[in-house]
Scaffold this motif. Structure first.
Motif, PDB file in Angstrom:
ATOM      1  N   ARG A 162       0.732  -1.160  -0.070  1.00  0.00           N
ATOM      2  CA  ARG A 162      -0.208   0.043  -0.220  1.00  0.00           C
ATOM      3  C   ARG A 162       0.865   1.105  -0.100  1.00  0.00           C
ATOM      4  NH1 ARG A 162      -3.458   0.747   4.769  1.00  0.00           N
ATOM      5  NH2 ARG A 162      -4.413   2.209   3.251  1.00  0.00           N
ATOM      6  N   SER A 163       1.955   1.435   0.690  1.00  0.00           N
ATOM      7  CA  SER A 163       2.865   2.303   1.172  1.00  0.00           C
ATOM      8  C   SER A 163       3.251   2.571  -0.416  1.00  0.00           C
ATOM      9  CB  SER A 163       3.558   2.068   2.032  1.00  0.00           C
ATOM     10  OG  SER A 163       4.719   3.317   2.375  1.00  0.00           O
ATOM     11  N   TYR A 164       3.965   1.505  -0.967  1.00  0.00           N
ATOM     12  CA  TYR A 164       4.615   1.708  -2.359  1.00  0.00           C
ATOM     13  C   TYR A 164       3.599   2.083  -3.304  1.00  0.00           C
ATOM     14  CZ  TYR A 164       4.999   0.259  -7.174  1.00  0.00           C
ATOM     15  OH  TYR A 164       5.033   0.505  -8.457  1.00  0.00           O
ATOM     16  N   GLN A 165       2.542   1.645  -3.364  1.00  0.00           N
ATOM     17  CA  GLN A 165       1.479   2.186  -4.397  1.00  0.00           C
ATOM     18  C   GLN A 165       1.070   3.681  -4.250  1.00  0.00           C
ATOM     19  OE1 GLN A 165       0.110   1.770  -7.709  1.00  0.00           O
ATOM     20  NE2 GLN A 165       0.527  -0.474  -6.929  1.00  0.00           N
ATOM     21  N   ARG A 166       1.011   4.183  -2.940  1.00  0.00           N
ATOM     22  CA  ARG A 166       0.695   5.593  -2.659  1.00  0.00           C
ATOM     23  C   ARG A 166       1.844   6.446  -3.320  1.00  0.00           C
ATOM     24  NH1 ARG A 166      -3.720   6.478   0.110  1.00  0.00           N
ATOM     25  NH2 ARG A 166      -2.600   8.720   0.777  1.00  0.00           N
ATOM     26  N   PHE A 167       3.220   5.931  -2.809  1.00  0.00           N
ATOM     27  CA  PHE A 167       4.346   6.734  -3.088  1.00  0.00           C
ATOM     28  C   PHE A 167       4.391   6.846  -4.812  1.00  0.00           C
ATOM     29  CE2 PHE A 167       8.788   6.906  -4.428  1.00  0.00           C
ATOM     30  CZ  PHE A 167       9.355   7.532  -3.868  1.00  0.00           C
ATOM     31  N   ALA A 168       3.997   5.643  -5.211  1.00  0.00           N
ATOM     32  CA  ALA A 168       4.099   5.511  -7.071  1.00  0.00           C
ATOM     33  C   ALA A 168       3.201   6.235  -7.586  1.00  0.00           C
ATOM     34  CB  ALA A 168       3.887   4.278  -7.379  1.00  0.00           C
TER      35      ALA A 168
END
Ligand SMILES: Cc1cc2nc3c(=O)[nH]c(=O)nc-3n(C[C@H](O)[C@H](O)[C@H](O)COP(=O)(O)O)c2cc1C
Length: 232
Positions: A162-168
């Protein structure tokens, strides 16, 4: 009870969904402004996961050393290579018929007929060649974002995603591109070294992402949701 007309809440992360992609090319070397880095890490804030940014060139070289060591281990592992080959799509016909895996054009590789690509793969896929590509990719990037979680369990693996997707999505909204270089977390013996290098303490590096500026690449094809999830 009836629903009120609250209107649509605009959200730049939502608007970036169609534009987001893993961009596996050499970037243009420009740094990302500090305010944008802050906005990207703020967007990535979820419980149990933190984003560690690496933007200094000496530290980036140290992360690259681990990527190269782990990449060499992967390229020299016949099991890894045969699984990778199984997921490669060497030309548009293969990509369109299967609509999954890694289409060569997404990584900037030429399209080849299957009868040439399959036997030729073993000759061109070498540790030396792949490591040189990783080095060019890292040295042209503005930095790394490493997603570290508090615990190694299913809940925290999901939080890392989730954190990666939001960062991306936040990066995409700001015109910043990204791609994974996960080798040091995929080859288990390098994960503790990466954690120590980043000063992550007891936290566990789960995803390694480089970021910077570049033109978009061709997109990965995906199968429709109805192909992979069926109603009970
Ligand atoms: C958990 C995870 C790890 C990944 N690791 C890598 C990686 O190490 N190197 C890489 O090139 N792509 C990696 N990928 C990227 C996927 O191949 C990519 O997301 C996929 O091609 C979908 O393309 P898109 O994100 O551009 O839509 C990873 C994806 C996921 C979900």
């Amino acid at each position: 009870m009836s629903l009120g007309g609250a209107g649509v809440q605009p959200d730049p992360l939502f608007d970036a969904i169609f534009e987001r992609q893993c961009t596996r090319s050499v970037y243009d070397g420009r740094p990302v402004p500090a305010d944008d880095l802050t906005a990207m890490t703020e967007a990535a804030r979820v419980a149990g996961c933190s984003v560690l940014l690496v933007t200094g060139k000496p530290k980036m070289e140290q992360v690259l050393e681990l990527i190269i060591a782990a990449n060499t281990a992967q390229v020299e592992d016949p099991g890894f290579v045969s699984e990778l080959k199984h997921w490669l799509r060497f030309n548009p016909a293969e990509a369109v018929s299967l609509r999954d895996g890694l289409y060569s054009a997404c990584s900037g590789n030429p399209s080849l007929p299957s009868w040439i690509a399959n036997p030729a793969f073993g000759l061109v896929f070498t540790a030396e060649g792949e490591n040189a590509k990783c080095a060019d990719q890292v040295r042209s990037s503005a930095g790394f974002a490493v997603f570290v979680t508090d615990r190694n369990d299913a809940e925290h693996w999901v939080q890392a995603g989730r954190s990666y997707q939001r960062f991306a999505l936040a990066a995409t909204a700001l015109g910043v591109r990204h791609a994974f270089l996960n080798q040091p977390v995929e080859v288990a013996r390098y994960r503790p070294e990466l954690a120590a290098l980043l000063g992550a303490g007891d936290r566990r590096p789960d995803l390694v992402v480089r970021f910077g500026y570049a033109n978009p690449m061709p997109r990965s094809l995906r199968r429709p949701v109805s192909d992979v999830i069926t109603a009970a």
